[in-house]
Design a protein around this motif. Structure first.
Motif, PDB file in Angstrom:
ATOM      1  N   ALA A 256       0.822  -1.209   0.000  1.00 36.59           N
ATOM      2  CA  ALA A 256       0.000   0.000   0.000  1.00 36.59           C
ATOM      3  C   ALA A 256       0.857   1.259   0.000  1.00 36.59           C
ATOM      4  CB  ALA A 256      -0.929   0.000   1.208  1.00 36.59           C
ATOM      5  N   ALA A 257       2.058   1.154   0.566  1.00 37.01           N
ATOM      6  CA  ALA A 257       3.005   2.275   0.570  1.00 37.01           C
ATOM      7  C   ALA A 257       3.851   2.336  -0.697  1.00 37.01           C
ATOM      8  CB  ALA A 257       3.912   2.178   1.794  1.00 37.01           C
ATOM      9  N   GLY A 258       3.643   1.391  -1.625  1.00 37.04           N
ATOM     10  CA  GLY A 258       4.438   1.362  -2.851  1.00 37.04           C
ATOM     11  C   GLY A 258       5.799   0.744  -2.684  1.00 37.04           C
ATOM     12  N   PHE A 259       5.950  -0.057  -1.638  1.00 36.26           N
ATOM     13  CA  PHE A 259       7.253  -0.633  -1.290  1.00 36.26           C
ATOM     14  C   PHE A 259       7.171  -2.142  -1.500  1.00 36.26           C
ATOM     15  CE2 PHE A 259      10.550  -1.128   2.344  1.00 36.26           C
ATOM     16  CZ  PHE A 259      11.598  -1.043   1.441  1.00 36.26           C
ATOM     17  N   SER A 260       7.675  -2.615  -2.615  1.00 36.51           N
ATOM     18  CA  SER A 260       7.464  -4.006  -3.002  1.00 36.51           C
ATOM     19  C   SER A 260       8.494  -4.929  -2.357  1.00 36.51           C
ATOM     20  CB  SER A 260       7.535  -4.150  -4.518  1.00 36.51           C
ATOM     21  OG  SER A 260       8.871  -4.097  -4.958  1.00 36.51           O
ATOM     22  N   ALA A 261       8.135  -6.226  -2.315  1.00 33.72           N
ATOM     23  CA  ALA A 261       8.999  -7.236  -1.711  1.00 33.72           C
ATOM     24  C   ALA A 261      10.292  -7.434  -2.488  1.00 33.72           C
ATOM     25  CB  ALA A 261       8.253  -8.556  -1.592  1.00 33.72           C
ATOM     26  N   ALA A 262      10.369  -6.965  -3.721  1.00 38.88           N
ATOM     27  CA  ALA A 262      11.619  -7.060  -4.468  1.00 38.88           C
ATOM     28  C   ALA A 262      12.748  -6.340  -3.748  1.00 38.88           C
ATOM     29  CB  ALA A 262      11.438  -6.467  -5.867  1.00 38.88           C
TER      30      ALA A 262
END
Length: 278
Positions: A256-262
């Motif tokens: 939701a914060a735009g912070f992906s698991a990559a």
């Protein structure tokens, strides 16, 4: 006769950083944010910021591992210890946010950067005051228990580079808050402390936006410098953050914060591998 230029937001940020009393610091931050939104403060000028913000005489600051943790129970002591620790984090976050507003004039950030970090700073003041008030409702006060200085140490170690600051403070430390807060909310509700749980819910909802701000300006700096964001973030965190990136992760909140698991997934695997190593 020409009128004097309005005072700038960096000067206001410096005044917040130099305010020692915790409630007065939070109130000064809220007033500065209101003035910025009203258009009475100019864009940041270059100011002499302290390497360390002014703080109250209490709480005493210990090494992180020396601060005793207590379980959340119906008895107030554990809940007070939790809320005190969170209030200390939020007071640090007030200073961290205002430092971000004024620390990096050479980066040439646009007005949107200041808008974002002033909003974050204002919300951190709100969080501190909510927690301080709740402590007093429970018969305690901020400053009555020991705390640690780990958050400001992370700020001190990233004062030389806004890219490192945005990589570590919002995208490691604040993102960690997204991982652990839902369980604290649930436990507070389990023991009947709905008032404290509601405050943590406000903080959690706002912190998703704070991580998003960190990610937005981290990406901005990567584009500005021609850097690949994922590997750049991982390299900075390995070099600049000592604690490791600890799973489990609240993937929906981070997304939701735009912070992906990559970004953080591989470092979480490294943390687990190091923990299992004999």
């Amino acid at each position: 006769m020409t009128s004097a230029a309005p005072p700038d937001i960096a000067t206001a940020a410096r005044a917040v950083l130099l305010t020692p009393n915790a409630r007065a610091k939070a109130a000064a931050g809220r007033a500065a944010a209101t003035a910025w939104r009203a258009g009475t403060l100019a864009m940041p000028a270059e100011v002499d910021l302290p390497d360390r913000p002014a703080r109250p005489a209490e709480p005493p600051l210990l090494a992180p591992r020396a601060v005793k943790k207590r379980k959340i129970t119906e008895a107030p002591a554990g809940r007070i210890a939790l809320l005190h620790a969170l209030a200390h984090i939020e007071l640090n976050a007030v200073d961290l946010s205002w430092d971000a507003v004024a620390r990096f004039p050479e980066a040439g950030f646009p007005r949107g950067y200041v808008d974002d970090w002033v909003r974050v700073a204002d919300e951190e003041s709100k969080h501190f005051l909510l927690l301080a008030d709740r402590l007093e409702q429970l018969g305690a006060r901020y400053g009555a228990l020991p705390a640690h200085d780990g958050l400001w140490q992370a700020a001190a170690e990233t004062m030389d580079d806004p890219l490192a600051r945005h990589a570590v403070v919002p995208l490691v430390l604040e993102a960690r808050g997204l991982d652990v807060t839902p369980a604290m909310i649930a436990r507070l509700r389990d023991v009947g402390d709905d008032e404290s749980a509601a405050i943590l819910q406000v903080i959690y909802d706002d912190e998703i936006g704070h991580v998003a701000v960190g990610k937005r300006w981290f990406d901005h700096l990567c584009i500005q410098r021609g850097l690949e964001p994922v590997s750049t973030w991982q390299d900075i965190v390995r070099a600049r953050f000592r604690g490791g990136v600890k799973p489990p992760f609240n993937v929906p909140a981070r997304e939701a914060a735009g912070f992906s698991a990559a970004f953080y997934g591989p470092l979480g695997e490294e943390y687990e591998a190091a923990r299992r190593r004999p």
